[in-house]
Design an enzyme around this catalytic site. Structure first.
Site, PDB file in Angstrom:
ATOM      1  N   SER A 107       1.090  -1.392  -0.387  1.00 14.10           N
ATOM      2  CA  SER A 107       0.315  -0.227  -0.147  1.00 14.10           C
ATOM      3  C   SER A 107       0.805   1.279   0.147  1.00 14.10           C
ATOM      4  CB  SER A 107      -0.546   0.302   1.165  1.00 14.10           C
ATOM      5  OG  SER A 107      -1.655  -1.132   1.060  1.00 14.10           O
ATOM      6  N   THR A 127      -1.490   2.202   4.818  1.00  9.52           N
ATOM      7  CA  THR A 127      -0.709   3.964   4.511  1.00  9.52           C
ATOM      8  C   THR A 127       0.122   4.423   5.468  1.00  9.52           C
ATOM      9  OG1 THR A 127      -2.299   5.131   3.233  1.00  9.52           O
ATOM     10  CG2 THR A 127      -0.651   6.786   4.490  1.00  9.52           C
ATOM     11  N   THR A 150       1.381   7.240   0.252  1.00  9.15           N
ATOM     12  CA  THR A 150       0.621   5.324   0.201  1.00  9.15           C
ATOM     13  C   THR A 150       0.872   5.589  -1.627  1.00  9.15           C
ATOM     14  OG1 THR A 150      -1.738   4.730   0.524  1.00  9.15           O
ATOM     15  CG2 THR A 150      -1.462   7.384  -0.128  1.00  9.15           C
ATOM     16  N   ARG A 188      -7.477   8.846  -9.236  1.00  7.98           N
ATOM     17  CA  ARG A 188      -8.370   8.699  -8.078  1.00  7.98           C
ATOM     18  C   ARG A 188      -7.198   8.626  -7.394  1.00  7.98           C
ATOM     19  NH1 ARG A 188      -6.920   6.521  -2.578  1.00  7.98           N
ATOM     20  NH2 ARG A 188      -9.297   6.236  -0.915  1.00  7.98           N
ATOM     21  N   VAL A 189      -7.452  10.440  -6.806  1.00  5.01           N
ATOM     22  CA  VAL A 189      -6.463  10.914  -5.111  1.00  5.01           C
ATOM     23  C   VAL A 189      -6.975  10.673  -4.328  1.00  5.01           C
ATOM     24  CG1 VAL A 189      -5.320  12.833  -4.792  1.00  5.01           C
ATOM     25  CG2 VAL A 189      -5.316  12.584  -6.613  1.00  5.01           C
ATOM     26  N   GLY A 190      -6.459  10.082  -2.872  1.00  9.09           N
ATOM     27  CA  GLY A 190      -6.896   9.852  -1.750  1.00  9.09           C
ATOM     28  C   GLY A 190      -6.490  10.903  -0.753  1.00  9.09           C
ATOM     29  N   ASP A 191      -6.863  10.584   0.685  1.00  7.70           N
ATOM     30  CA  ASP A 191      -6.481  11.747   1.505  1.00  7.70           C
ATOM     31  C   ASP A 191      -5.516  11.970   1.777  1.00  7.70           C
ATOM     32  OD1 ASP A 191      -6.416   8.712   2.906  1.00  7.70           O
ATOM     33  OD2 ASP A 191      -6.332   9.503   4.691  1.00  7.70           O
ATOM     34  N   THR A 200      -5.130   7.055   8.146  1.00 11.30           N
ATOM     35  CA  THR A 200      -4.743   5.916   7.868  1.00 11.30           C
ATOM     36  C   THR A 200      -6.636   5.515   7.471  1.00 11.30           C
ATOM     37  OG1 THR A 200      -3.891   3.387   7.048  1.00 11.30           O
ATOM     38  CG2 THR A 200      -4.616   4.730   9.736  1.00 11.30           C
ATOM     39  N   GLY A 201      -6.343   4.597   6.325  1.00 11.30           N
ATOM     40  CA  GLY A 201      -7.687   3.686   6.026  1.00 11.30           C
ATOM     41  C   GLY A 201      -8.643   4.264   4.544  1.00 11.30           C
ATOM     42  N   GLY A 220     -10.014   6.349   2.242  1.00 14.57           N
ATOM     43  CA  GLY A 220      -9.779   8.214   1.972  1.00 14.57           C
ATOM     44  C   GLY A 220     -10.263   8.746   1.574  1.00 14.57           C
TER      45      GLY A 220
END
Ligand code: SD4
Length: 327
Positions: A86, A189, A207, A217-220, A240-241, A243
């Site tokens: 990850s 992450t 991450t 896609r972009v996460g947090d 973490t988790g 996003g």
């Protein structure tokens, strides 16, 4: 608890981790006031891989006193960890079979930098630091981030999945079903937050994001305030988790602001989880965890459900701690 995890938990170092500036000094927390007293350095990172990352960060902090260098160098260890699916280019790819990376770095004076949806870069955290230090911007994404990396002399890695990721991707393609799987390799992450002996704070987060995410896609993690937030006046938080669930509540910013209003780091993390649960309809499919430190060196962690843990390094040793959880 995995046997490796329990082993690590039991192997708390009895030898104190001393920083040069602390030797012979009474390290008392000064309540965040600039009164010349020393703070006790503290480094926290998400998940079990945070132990190795913290080891490196602690070493850098001890040798140089450079907090930003410490949080950068620390998570670089995870970016190269072939076991971690990850973080880094060996992470699980998006649904088109391409590994795309997100990272952010922040100092407590408000300086910050991040990269999102970046390809072929082995150390996105170092690229995020370059964005912070060498550009007038906070965030670069995609092809622009990659071009900036080339300009900055970063080598471009061959776009090829690691053997493990390739194998899992081929397996996934048989159904191509997108469903986040709670608490397995899919959520790993690394977010690191650190308090230095001078009372300053810094953090980093890196991450490969969710496995089999949509391309683009972009996460947090690269979003300042979602995956990471640091303010020298108050404290720092990282996440973490899933996003999307964290972005929806500006999780890390929320925690720092709650601490500013007087909540402890633990109370602030718990309130963020409560908020996250109330704002996300599909909570049965969601895991998310938060980690926070305040100026005084108090810390806390909380997650939606069981399974989240974090690594802690401090002057008296290091350990891996299971987070409390809500559901
Ligand atoms: C993301 N928050 O991209 C990341 C994934 C993660 O532990 O945390 N994994 O949504």
């Amino acid at each position: 608890m995995s046997s490796r995890r329990s082993f690590l938990k039991k192997s708390i170092l009895s030898t104190p981790l001393l920083l040069p500036g602390m030797i012979g000094t009474a390290c008392v927390n000064s309540g965040g006031k600039d009164n010349g007293e020393k703070f006790k350095p503290l480094i926290l990172s998400t998940w079990e891989h945070g132990m190795a990352a913290n080891d490196k960060a602690w070493e850098v902090l001890s040798e140089t006193g450079d907090l930003v260098g410490a949080v950068e160098q620390g998570v670089k260890v995870t970016e190269l960890d072939l076991e971690n699916l990850s973080v880094g280019l060996q992470g699980l790819p998006d649904r088109e079979g391409i590994a795309t990376l997100d990272a952010s770095i922040m100092k407590g004076d408000g300086s910050c930098g991040s990269v999102g949806f970046v390809r072929q870069i082995k150390h996105p955290i170092s690229l995020a630091r370059k964005v912070m230090e060498e550009t007038p911007h906070v965030m670069l994404v995609g092809e622009g981030a990659r071009r900036f990396a080339i300009e900055q002399g970063f080598p471009l890695e061959e776009e090829k999945l690691s053997p493990k990721s390739e194998e899992l991707f081929q397996e996934w393609k048989k159904t191509s079903e997108y469903k986040p799987i709670i608490n397995i390799e899919n959520h790993d992450t690394i977010g690191m937050i650190a308090l230095g002996a001078d009372g300053k704070l810094a953090g980093s987060c890196t991450t490969s994001g969710l496995a089999y995410k949509m391309h683009g896609r972009v996460g947090d993690s690269p979003i300042i305030g979602a995956g990471l937030f640091v303010d020298d006046e108050v404290g720092a938080a990282t996440a973490t988790g899933l996003g999307e669930s964290i972005i929806r509540i500006c999780g890390s910013f929320l925690i720092v602001e709650l601490m500013r209003q007087g909540r402890t780091p633990q109370e602030a993390c718990e309130e963020a989880v409560r908020r996250l649960i109330s704002k996300n309809k599909n909570i049965d499919d969601i895991q998310a965890g938060f980690l926070a430190i305040n100026k005084e060196g108090a810390y806390g962690a909380y997650s939606v459900r069981q399974g989240f843990n974090y690594a802690r390094h401090h002057a008296d040793g290091k350990d891996l701690i299971d987070s409390k959880f809500k559901l």
